[in-house]
Every structure is written in C-alpha cells, then in structure tokens.
Design a protein around this motif. Structure first.
Motif, PDB file in Angstrom:
ATOM      1  N   ILE A  91       5.406   4.297  -3.054  1.00  0.00           N
ATOM      2  CA  ILE A  91       4.788   3.014  -3.433  1.00  0.00           C
ATOM      3  C   ILE A  91       5.805   1.905  -3.189  1.00  0.00           C
ATOM      4  CG2 ILE A  91       3.724   1.708  -5.310  1.00  0.00           C
ATOM      5  CD1 ILE A  91       3.176   4.468  -6.670  1.00  0.00           C
ATOM      6  N   TYR A 119      -6.512   7.274  -8.456  1.00  0.00           N
ATOM      7  CA  TYR A 119      -5.508   6.826  -9.425  1.00  0.00           C
ATOM      8  C   TYR A 119      -5.176   5.366  -9.134  1.00  0.00           C
ATOM      9  CZ  TYR A 119      -4.964  11.682 -10.777  1.00  0.00           C
ATOM     10  OH  TYR A 119      -5.196  12.942 -11.249  1.00  0.00           O
ATOM     11  N   ASN A 123      -1.689   7.789   2.268  1.00  0.00           N
ATOM     12  CA  ASN A 123      -2.833   7.591   1.387  1.00  0.00           C
ATOM     13  C   ASN A 123      -4.110   7.895   2.180  1.00  0.00           C
ATOM     14  OD1 ASN A 123      -4.092   6.912  -1.067  1.00  0.00           O
ATOM     15  ND2 ASN A 123      -4.588   4.873  -0.295  1.00  0.00           N
ATOM     16  N   PRO A 124      -4.842   8.935   1.847  1.00  0.00           N
ATOM     17  CA  PRO A 124      -4.687   9.874   0.728  1.00  0.00           C
ATOM     18  C   PRO A 124      -3.381  10.650   0.814  1.00  0.00           C
ATOM     19  CG  PRO A 124      -6.886  10.037   1.690  1.00  0.00           C
ATOM     20  CD  PRO A 124      -6.070   9.233   2.640  1.00  0.00           C
ATOM     21  N   PHE A 125      -2.982  11.257  -0.341  1.00  0.00           N
ATOM     22  CA  PHE A 125      -1.716  11.963  -0.384  1.00  0.00           C
ATOM     23  C   PHE A 125      -1.863  13.281  -1.143  1.00  0.00           C
ATOM     24  CE2 PHE A 125      -0.398  11.385  -4.846  1.00  0.00           C
ATOM     25  CZ  PHE A 125      -1.309  10.433  -5.260  1.00  0.00           C
ATOM     26  N   ARG A 181       0.833  -1.190   0.000  1.00  0.00           N
ATOM     27  CA  ARG A 181       0.000   0.000   0.000  1.00  0.00           C
ATOM     28  C   ARG A 181       0.872   1.247   0.000  1.00  0.00           C
ATOM     29  NH1 ARG A 181      -4.838   0.063  -1.578  1.00  0.00           N
ATOM     30  NH2 ARG A 181      -5.476   1.691  -0.086  1.00  0.00           N
ATOM     31  N   ASN A 182       0.514   2.187  -0.816  1.00  0.00           N
ATOM     32  CA  ASN A 182       1.288   3.427  -0.846  1.00  0.00           C
ATOM     33  C   ASN A 182       1.077   4.220   0.444  1.00  0.00           C
ATOM     34  OD1 ASN A 182      -1.465   3.913  -2.008  1.00  0.00           O
ATOM     35  ND2 ASN A 182      -0.767   6.053  -1.924  1.00  0.00           N
ATOM     36  N   PHE A 183       2.048   5.031   0.804  1.00  0.00           N
ATOM     37  CA  PHE A 183       1.916   5.865   2.005  1.00  0.00           C
ATOM     38  C   PHE A 183       2.571   7.227   1.749  1.00  0.00           C
ATOM     39  CE2 PHE A 183       6.334   5.420   3.304  1.00  0.00           C
ATOM     40  CZ  PHE A 183       6.724   4.235   2.696  1.00  0.00           C
ATOM     41  N   THR A 203       3.596  10.552  -2.810  1.00  0.00           N
ATOM     42  CA  THR A 203       3.383   9.325  -2.051  1.00  0.00           C
ATOM     43  C   THR A 203       4.447   8.318  -2.433  1.00  0.00           C
ATOM     44  OG1 THR A 203       1.734   7.668  -1.404  1.00  0.00           O
ATOM     45  CG2 THR A 203       1.814   8.289  -3.746  1.00  0.00           C
ATOM     46  N   SER A 216      -4.908   0.883  -5.743  1.00  0.00           N
ATOM     47  CA  SER A 216      -5.501   2.207  -5.888  1.00  0.00           C
ATOM     48  C   SER A 216      -4.908   3.162  -4.873  1.00  0.00           C
ATOM     49  CB  SER A 216      -7.019   2.148  -5.718  1.00  0.00           C
ATOM     50  OG  SER A 216      -7.356   1.781  -4.394  1.00  0.00           O
ATOM     51  N   MET A 217      -4.991   4.480  -5.180  1.00  0.00           N
ATOM     52  CA  MET A 217      -4.550   5.525  -4.261  1.00  0.00           C
ATOM     53  C   MET A 217      -5.363   6.771  -4.554  1.00  0.00           C
ATOM     54  SD  MET A 217      -0.788   6.169  -5.932  1.00  0.00           S
ATOM     55  CE  MET A 217      -0.569   6.437  -7.686  1.00  0.00           C
TER      56      MET A 217
END
Length: 748
Positions: A680, A729, A672-674, A668-670, A678, A743-744
C-alpha cells in the motif's frame, strides 16, 4: 470497531472511490444510579456509616446516612452483615471478607465461595460455604482468623442470636434451639404448621421470649394455600401467630416495638402492635430487599430495592432516591419523544419497576412511577402521537402526557395466570394511538393456555371509565407470538407456531376485520423467529440457527446469511422468553439493527446481507431495546443490563480526492487483487502522525499497519492477509485532520 457512518461511506466507496471521510462514533454511558441492592446495614456505634451490598458487584459505603456512596469492596459479593460490636463481613464468590474499621478497608479471611453470613458479637460469625456442589456452614470465634465446621445444620436458612447467647435456627420447616454452652446440641421447639414454608427468616427478638419472623413464600397452585407474611411468637418460638393479612414479606426492619416490612411487590408497611391494620407508607414497584428503620421515631426510613435505595425523612409522605455513587442498574426499555420546542425527553423503565424520564440528556432524572413494570423492550410509543406511551408486563399501563403519569388499563380481557404470565409483545396502530394489539403468555406450574392475541381500542365517548376499553380476544390465534402493524396500519402481521413444533412457522397478514390477506411460510421448521415486515421486504432472524433471512417479495423468494453469535441464557421470571430480540430499521431506512441479548447491537447497511457489531465503548452485550434521538439522527439510546447508553455517530469531514489538500495522497495497492500480500503506497507533504488501518466489509478492524509519526515523502507498507477469508477490504488512512479510504480485493 468501525462506526455506522464509516460503513455507509464504505458502501459509497464501492461505487465512487473518490469519496473519502473521517468519522467518529462512540458509546457513552448515561448516569443512572441504583439497582440490585440486596442488603443495607448500619454500624451500631455510628449509624451514619452504612454499607450496601449490590448483588454481584461489591460493597458500597456511606458516611452520611445513605445520601452518598462509594465502592469499598469490588467483586461478586452476595451478602453482608454487621456484628453488634461493629465488625463487618461480606461473602461471595471471591471468599469471606472482614473489616474492623467500619467498612473502610477489608481483608480476605476465608478463601472459598460463600453465599450467606450471620454475625453475632465477640468475634463470632457464621457463613454458608459452597464447594463441589455441597453447602456447609462454618463458624469462627475470632473474627474469621480461624474457622471450624458447624456440623449438622446444612439446610439452615436463618439464625437468631439472643443477647444471652441462645441461638435459634430454621431448617426444613423446623425451628431448633441451642443453649449458650453448646451450639452443637440442638433441640426442636417448633415444627411446621399451615403458616410457614421453607424460607422463614428471623426478624428480631424482644427480650428473651418475643420473636418476630417473616416469610415471602407463595404457593401459586390455583387451589393452593398462600403462605407467607409477618409472624410473632411470645414463647421463644414454641408457638406463632400471624400479625397481619399480608401474604408475602421480603424485608424486615424495626424501631423499638414498631415493625416495618416490605413486600416483593414493592409495598412498604408500618406495623404497630396496638393498631389492627398496617399502614402503607410507600411503593417502589420492585422487590424491597432490606430496611433500616432505626430512625423511624424521627421520621427516617431507608429501604433498598431491586431498583435502588430510597429514603424518607417525614415518615413516608415523601421519598427520594438515595443511591448517589451506586453502579448503573439494569434498564429494560427506553423511548425518546419530542419535548419543548427543540428538545427531547428520554423515558426509561428500570428492571424491577419504576419509570423515569429526563429532559436534559440524562443529567437528572424524575421518578414518574413506581408501580409500572415492563417486560424488556415493551415500552412503546405511538408513531402518530408520541405523548401516548404504553408499558406492558403482567399488566398494561398507558401514559397520555409524555410519560409523566401512568394509568392501569382495565378491565383487561385476559387473565394473567401464574408466575410465567407476561406480555410477550405489544404494538400500536400507527393511525390510531388508541388501538393496540397484545400478545400475552399464560403458564403456571400446572396449567398452560399458550400465547394469546388480544386487540383493544379506547373509546373516550363512553361515560363509564371502566368500559372505555373495548377488547377482542382472538381465541383462534393461540400460539401467536408477535404482532406488527403495517406502516399504514391497514394490516396486522401475526406470527404463529412458536410453541407448536414441528409445524412450520408462518406469519399472516390480517385486515382490520380479521380477514386473511397473506399467509407466508417462514423458511425452516425451527422455532425462534423475530421478524420485521417493511413494505415488500420481510426480515427474519432465527435465534436457534443464528440465521438471518430476507425476502424482497413477501415470501416468494428468500436469501440468508449465518451470523456468529454468542448464546445468552437467563432464568429470570422478569425476563422470560417472550421478548429476547428485535429487528429494527433506522428512521431514514438505511440501516438494519438486530438486538440479540449477549451480542450487543448488530448492524447492517446492505439490507441484512452482512453484519457487524457496534460495541466499542458499550459495557454490556445484553441490549434490550434501542430508540433514536428525535433531535439528532446520528444518535440513539440503548437500554442494557448495565444501564443506559448513548451512541453518537457523526461524520466530521467529507472531501473528494480531487480537492484533497496535497498533505496526503493514498495510492492504489499492488497487486490488486492479491493473495495474501499486497503493498500500500501513500505520500505526505510534511512530517505528521500517520494512522493506517484495514477494515473488513463488516466494518471490523482487522489490522493497524501504522500508528506513529512519519517524515514527509513517499511511503509504503505491506499488508499480509494470511488467515483472512477472501473478500473486499478497506484501507483507511488518517494524517492530522485529513483522511482517505481505498478498497482492495483478497482472492484465495
């Protein structure tokens, strides 16, 4: 751009992020040759070598008398000519070009826009040049090395050079002659009479006195005189007589005393001096633009048309396409029907007339009809009987045998009047393939009747074939633009007010008796609506505002989105306003497609709320019609102004995250939300090529963050969304044969 299957997967990701997919989807062009050939010409020394000018696309060359062709000069070329001593010339937007080796190589000899060229001999050539809005003729005596102004002849449309050096020219309905010793001193030898109009073209001269000329001009005024045809002068252009009752001639060729002429309607005639009536030896549906009849005595004739090059070796009894190697021509319509046990037949209509079909995916084509002409998008098949196909333009044809033979529907109750007269729309009752509704547009230079709704039904029980079609003209429905039967055929949806602003546009639903069932006002007061009614949903596209509307409750409420689209303006009597767009639903009902010429194929998988473009590999943005494969739901075909294309979208592999092999893991990206950066994270268990891409919710690729080999282990990459708008996105990562999607959310 991301393909349709990926978009469907992206929607699934919104509800279950454990679903991942690897997807491939591309457009590919299906081979179909010919189109827009304006001139063909043979070299005097070796007539096996020929040149062909394709409007706007360049010059092609053949060394086997027109059987096979290859490109020799690219660019926006408008005209070609070959002198009597084998010098070839080509003119266009890139300048004037000359070839001294039978068209094999070319050099630019004049850097200016030129539209017409006439070549004589001994290095003499003249061209009509264009600069700053002004046309002027220029003359060279040394094969284009040096040029001089040829003054006083700016309005000239045609030249004739005699063997002794005498020159005739036609300018503003006057024919002038210049003697060999002074081409700047002209005397008029003939002035207009009732026969001629401004486009008189010289054909050829027999000796010093007999001259043939032709004209295609037609006056469409209802009480006007139709002027045009083939003419002959026996006294060096001083007086003329009309040779035939043919009223319009667009092309001319000859062999000895025998003349071969072609018409804008595609008819080819042989005119023999001692025979009173000319003989029709072919029809090609579209305008004949040039004729090579040098081999007529041996039965050979080669003609160029707006739909390609054709040849006969038996005096016209049999014709074959003879343009192998030419670029793809404009295809205005495509329909796909079942064929055989498990196959399909592709049926297409070329721009300037002619229906073709293929049973092997487009590898080979069969020429089914030359006479059928089709308004873009108006080749339509019956839903309940695909063997029944209708084709509409200034007349309506029907095929009852899978497109192999076509019959003109007559009598048609409406009068197609004037050069604007065209069918605007046609639809077929899904319950009854013998019932159709037609919208047609009548408008000449001085008379306007509007767009009229006509409905008809075929009655096979009638003994007199002429009376088998029964028609009703709804005179109260002037201004109707499109009609659409409901899915069950019980209702006919008709749109109004296309030509009557400022009345708000509306659509009405009529039952079979013509009684009004629904009347729905469309949002906004602008003209230019395309619509699709599907159950309780109404979809509207307003071309003037580039706005897509949707109502889920038959017009009670509406929502919309604005689309960023390119304008497409075309002034062409074959592609008039009348069929410029289409809203289509895929056979499975999951995807909407919007065709708006100049923008390729637009697609939506969320019922029209957001849109993306399927244009990767599509070589034209002008798409007239699409139709879906009957054997493979992942494929469909597109008719474009640059040929026929096929779109193939297939899901390669779908795996859940729980069962994904350990070679790939997308974290998970961080944060997030960004906003706007961010990180990945991902890991791979062995050295591999990694491709990590970010897509918007419309399926548009916005960034490729990694596309190179990486060693095994944990990795991460930053994504900076500066300049992007807020929204959802998607991250798509591919390692070998495996892939994952996440997703992000960008919030600004």
């Amino acid at each position: 751009m991301m393909t349709n299957s990926i978009r469907l997967t992206i929607l699934a990701v919104l509800f279950a992020l454990s679903t991942h997919t690897s997807d491939a989807g591309t457009w590919s062009q299906i081979d179909f040759t010919g189109g827009n050939v304006s001139t063909i010409a043979s070299f005097p020394v070796d007539r096996n070598i020929m040149l062909a000018c394709v409007d706007g696309k360049g010059v092609w060359r053949s060394t086997d008398r027109g059987m096979n062709w290859s490109a020799v000069l690219e660019g926006y070329i408008l005209d070609i000519d070959i002198s009597r001593d084998d010098m070839a010339y080509a003119v266009g937007e890139s300048g004037v070009f000359v070839s001294d080796d039978s068209g094999e190589t070319w050099r630019n000899c004049l850097n200016c826009i030129a539209s017409v060229v006439f070549a004589y001999r001994d290095g003499i050539v003249s061209v009509d040049t264009y600069s700053s809005g002004v046309h002027s003729w220029r003359l060279s005596y040394d094969n284009g090395d040096n040029w001089e102004d040829w003054n006083g002849i700016d309005s000239t449309v045609s030249f004739l050079f005699l063997q002794d050096g005498t020159v005739f020219r036609n300018s503003e309905n006057v024919i002038y002659r210049a003697e060999p010793d002074d081409w700047n001193r002209w005397e008029d030898v003939w002035r207009q009479n009732s026969y001629f109009e401004p486009d008189l073209r010289f054909g050829y001269a027999v000796g010093d006195s007999v001259v043939y000329a032709y004209s295609r001009y037609i006056d469409y005024h209802p009480v006007g005189y139709q002027a045009g045809g083939l003419f002959r002068s026996d006294d060096s252009c001083t007086s003329w007589e009309k040779c035939t009752d043919i009223y319009s001639v667009s092309a001319f060729g000859h062999c000895g005393d025998t003349v071969v002429i072609g018409t804008p309607d595609g008819d080819l005639y042989v005119v023999i001096p001692e025979v009173e009536q000319p003989e029709v030896i072919g029809n090609f549906g579209g305008e004949i633009t040039s004729i090579d009849a040098l081999g007529y005595d041996e039965g050979e004739i080669i003609v160029s048309t707006k739909s390609g090059i054709f040849r006969t070796n038996d005096g016209g009894q049999n014709w074959q396409k003879s343009d192998a190697g030419h670029p793809h021509s404009e295809i205005v319509s495509v329909q796909v029907i079942p064929a055989g046990r498990d196959g399909e037949r592709i049926i297409i209509a070329s721009k300037e007339g002619g229906i073709y079909y293929s049973d092997n995916g487009g590898d080979t084509w069969i020429w089914a009809s030359s006479e059928v002409r089709v308004t873009p998008g108006l080749l339509r098949k019956s839903a309940n009987a695909p063997r029944r196909i209708y084709a509409a333009e200034s007349s309506i044809h029907v095929s009852r045998d899978n497109g192999e033979t076509w019959k003109l529907i007559e009598p048609f109750p409406a009068s197609y009047y004037g050069w604007y007269a065209r069918t605007v729309d046609i639809d077929i009752d899904p319950r009854d393939s013998d019932r159709i509704v037609v919208n047609y547009y009548n408008h000449s230079l001085d008379h306007y009747t509007g767009t009229i709704l006509v409905s008809g039904r075929f009655d096979a029980t009638m003994e007199n074939e002429w009376d088998r079609w029964r028609w009703e003209v709804d005179t109260d429905k002037h201004g109707s633009f499109r009609s659409q039967f409901s899915a069950d055929g019980s209702l006919l949806w008709v749109s109004y007010n296309w030509y009557r602003p400022p009345v708000d546009p509306l659509i009405q639903a009529l039952d079979e008796s013509g009684e009004l069932v629904h009347e729905i006002a469309l949002p906004g007061s602008e003209n230019g609506h395309y619509y699709l009614v599907d159950d309780s949903n109404i979809y509207i596209f307003n071309e003037n505002k580039h706005r897509f509307w949707r109502s889920p409750d038959l017009g009670v409420s509406w929502d919309y989105c604005d689309l960023e689209l390119d304008e497409y303006v075309r002034f062409d009597d074959r592609n008039i306003a009348g069929h410029l767009g289409e809203i289509i639903k895929s056979p499975d009902g999951e995807t909407l497609y919007l065709l708006y010429p100049g923008n390729g194929v637009l697609t939506s998988v969320d019922n029209g709320r957001t849109w993306g473009r399927l244009d990767e590999g599509l070589e034209s943005a002008v798409v007239w019609q699409i139709d879906f494969s009957v054997t493979d739901m992942s494929c469909f075909y597109a008719a474009t102004d640059n040929g026929l294309f096929k779109y193939d979208s297939k899901t390669v592999e779908v795996k859940s995250h729980d069962n994904m092999p350990c070679s790939l893991s997308l974290g998970r990206n961080f944060p997030n939300p960004f906003n706007p950066v961010t990180t990945i994270p991902f890991s791979i268990s062995s050295s591999s090529h990694v491709r990590l891409t970010v897509y918007s919710a419309l399926g548009q690729r916005v960034a490729t963050l990694i596309d190179n080999p990486l060693p095994a282990g944990q990795h991460s990459v930053q994504f900076n969304a500066e300049g992007l708008s807020s929204g959802l996105y998607f991250i798509h990562i591919e390692v070998g044969t495996f892939s994952e999607t996440g997703s992000m959310l960008l919030v600004k």
